[in-house]
Design a protein around this motif. Structure first.
Motif, short mmCIF file in Angstrom:
data_model
loop_
_atom_site.label_atom_id
_atom_site.label_comp_id
_atom_site.label_asym_id
_atom_site.label_seq_id
_atom_site.Cartn_x
_atom_site.Cartn_y
_atom_site.Cartn_z
N MET A 96 33.57 -0.43 38.57
CA MET A 96 34.01 0.95 38.49
C MET A 96 34.53 1.35 39.86
N ALA A 97 35.73 1.88 39.90
CA ALA A 97 36.32 2.39 41.13
C ALA A 97 36.32 3.91 41.06
N VAL A 98 35.69 4.54 42.05
CA VAL A 98 35.60 5.99 42.14
C VAL A 98 36.27 6.38 43.44
N PHE A 99 37.20 7.34 43.39
CA PHE A 99 37.94 7.62 44.62
C PHE A 99 38.29 9.09 44.77
N ASP A 100 38.54 9.45 46.02
CA ASP A 100 39.00 10.78 46.40
C ASP A 100 40.16 10.55 47.36
N LEU A 101 41.36 10.90 46.94
CA LEU A 101 42.54 10.67 47.74
C LEU A 101 43.20 12.00 48.09
N PRO A 102 43.73 12.11 49.30
CA PRO A 102 44.41 13.35 49.67
C PRO A 102 45.70 13.53 48.85
N VAL A 103 45.95 14.76 48.40
CA VAL A 103 47.13 15.04 47.58
C VAL A 103 47.78 16.37 47.97
N LEU A 104 47.68 16.74 49.24
CA LEU A 104 48.23 18.02 49.68
C LEU A 104 49.74 17.99 49.86
N THR A 105 50.27 16.86 50.30
CA THR A 105 51.71 16.76 50.52
C THR A 105 52.34 15.89 49.43
N LYS A 106 53.66 15.98 49.35
CA LYS A 106 54.38 15.16 48.37
C LYS A 106 54.15 13.68 48.63
N ALA A 107 54.15 13.28 49.89
CA ALA A 107 53.93 11.86 50.25
C ALA A 107 52.52 11.42 49.85
N ARG A 151 50.67 12.72 47.42
CA ARG A 151 50.63 12.64 45.96
C ARG A 151 51.29 11.34 45.48
N ARG A 152 52.37 10.95 46.12
CA ARG A 152 53.06 9.71 45.77
C ARG A 152 52.14 8.51 46.01
N ARG A 153 51.46 8.50 47.16
CA ARG A 153 50.54 7.39 47.47
C ARG A 153 49.37 7.36 46.48
N ALA A 154 48.85 8.52 46.12
CA ALA A 154 47.74 8.57 45.15
C ALA A 154 48.20 8.05 43.79
N THR A 155 49.39 8.42 43.38
CA THR A 155 49.93 7.93 42.10
C THR A 155 50.11 6.42 42.14
N LYS A 156 50.64 5.91 43.24
CA LYS A 156 50.82 4.46 43.36
C LYS A 156 49.48 3.74 43.31
N PHE A 157 48.44 4.32 43.91
CA PHE A 157 47.12 3.70 43.88
C PHE A 157 46.59 3.67 42.44
N ARG A 158 46.73 4.77 41.71
CA ARG A 158 46.28 4.78 40.31
C ARG A 158 47.07 3.78 39.48
N GLU A 159 48.36 3.67 39.72
CA GLU A 159 49.18 2.69 39.00
C GLU A 159 48.75 1.26 39.35
N PHE A 160 48.39 1.05 40.62
CA PHE A 160 47.89 -0.26 41.03
C PHE A 160 46.64 -0.62 40.23
N LEU A 161 45.71 0.34 40.09
CA LEU A 161 44.49 0.06 39.33
C LEU A 161 44.82 -0.28 37.87
N LEU A 162 45.74 0.45 37.28
CA LEU A 162 46.14 0.14 35.90
C LEU A 162 46.76 -1.25 35.81
N ASP A 163 47.59 -1.61 36.79
CA ASP A 163 48.19 -2.95 36.82
C ASP A 163 47.14 -4.04 36.98
N GLU A 164 46.02 -3.70 37.62
CA GLU A 164 44.92 -4.65 37.82
C GLU A 164 44.03 -4.75 36.58
N GLY A 165 44.34 -4.00 35.52
CA GLY A 165 43.58 -4.08 34.29
C GLY A 165 42.50 -3.03 34.14
N PHE A 166 42.49 -2.02 35.00
CA PHE A 166 41.51 -0.95 34.91
C PHE A 166 41.90 0.03 33.81
N THR A 167 40.92 0.76 33.30
CA THR A 167 41.10 1.81 32.33
C THR A 167 40.61 3.11 32.95
#
Length: 98
Positions: free
Chosen positions: A1-12, A14-30
């Motif tokens: 289980m991966a539990v995380f808190d990522l900064p999302v105040l700026t557009k950049a 938010r982009r990095r947080a989205t890429k991290f979530r997409e990375f987890l999905l690509d790794e087979g996470f739900t």
């Protein structure tokens, strides 16, 4: 289980947080919740290899914790979903994740 808190105040951020979530999905996470993702593995060695890959992808100023559960421990999790009667998420078949 991966539990995380990522900064999302700026557009950049938010982009990095989205890429991290997409990375987890690509790794087979739900996704269980927006910042909680799970994945079943065939053993501890595989789980540690995935954990190492996660560690390399953590965005700047992000906080990520990886927790390990056995099948039996996972079965003992109580899940509450508001007042609606929803079935508890079932343990996915390991073969479908690979």
């Amino acid at each position: 289980m991966a539990v995380f808190d990522l900064p999302v105040l700026t557009k950049a951020e938010r982009r990095r947080a989205t890429k991290f979530r997409e990375f987890l999905l690509d790794e087979g996470f739900t996704m269980m919740q927006l910042s909680v993702y799970i994945r079943f593995t065939g053993g501890k060695e595989q789980a540690l290899a995935i954990t190492n890959r996660i560690g390399k992808k953590v965005p700047k100023n992000g906080k990520v914790d990886v927790l390990f559960f056995t099948d039996k421990q996972y079965q003992n999790i109580f899940s509450f979903r508001g007042r609606r009667d929803e079935p508890k998420p079932e343990r996915p078949d390991q073969l479908t994740l690979f």
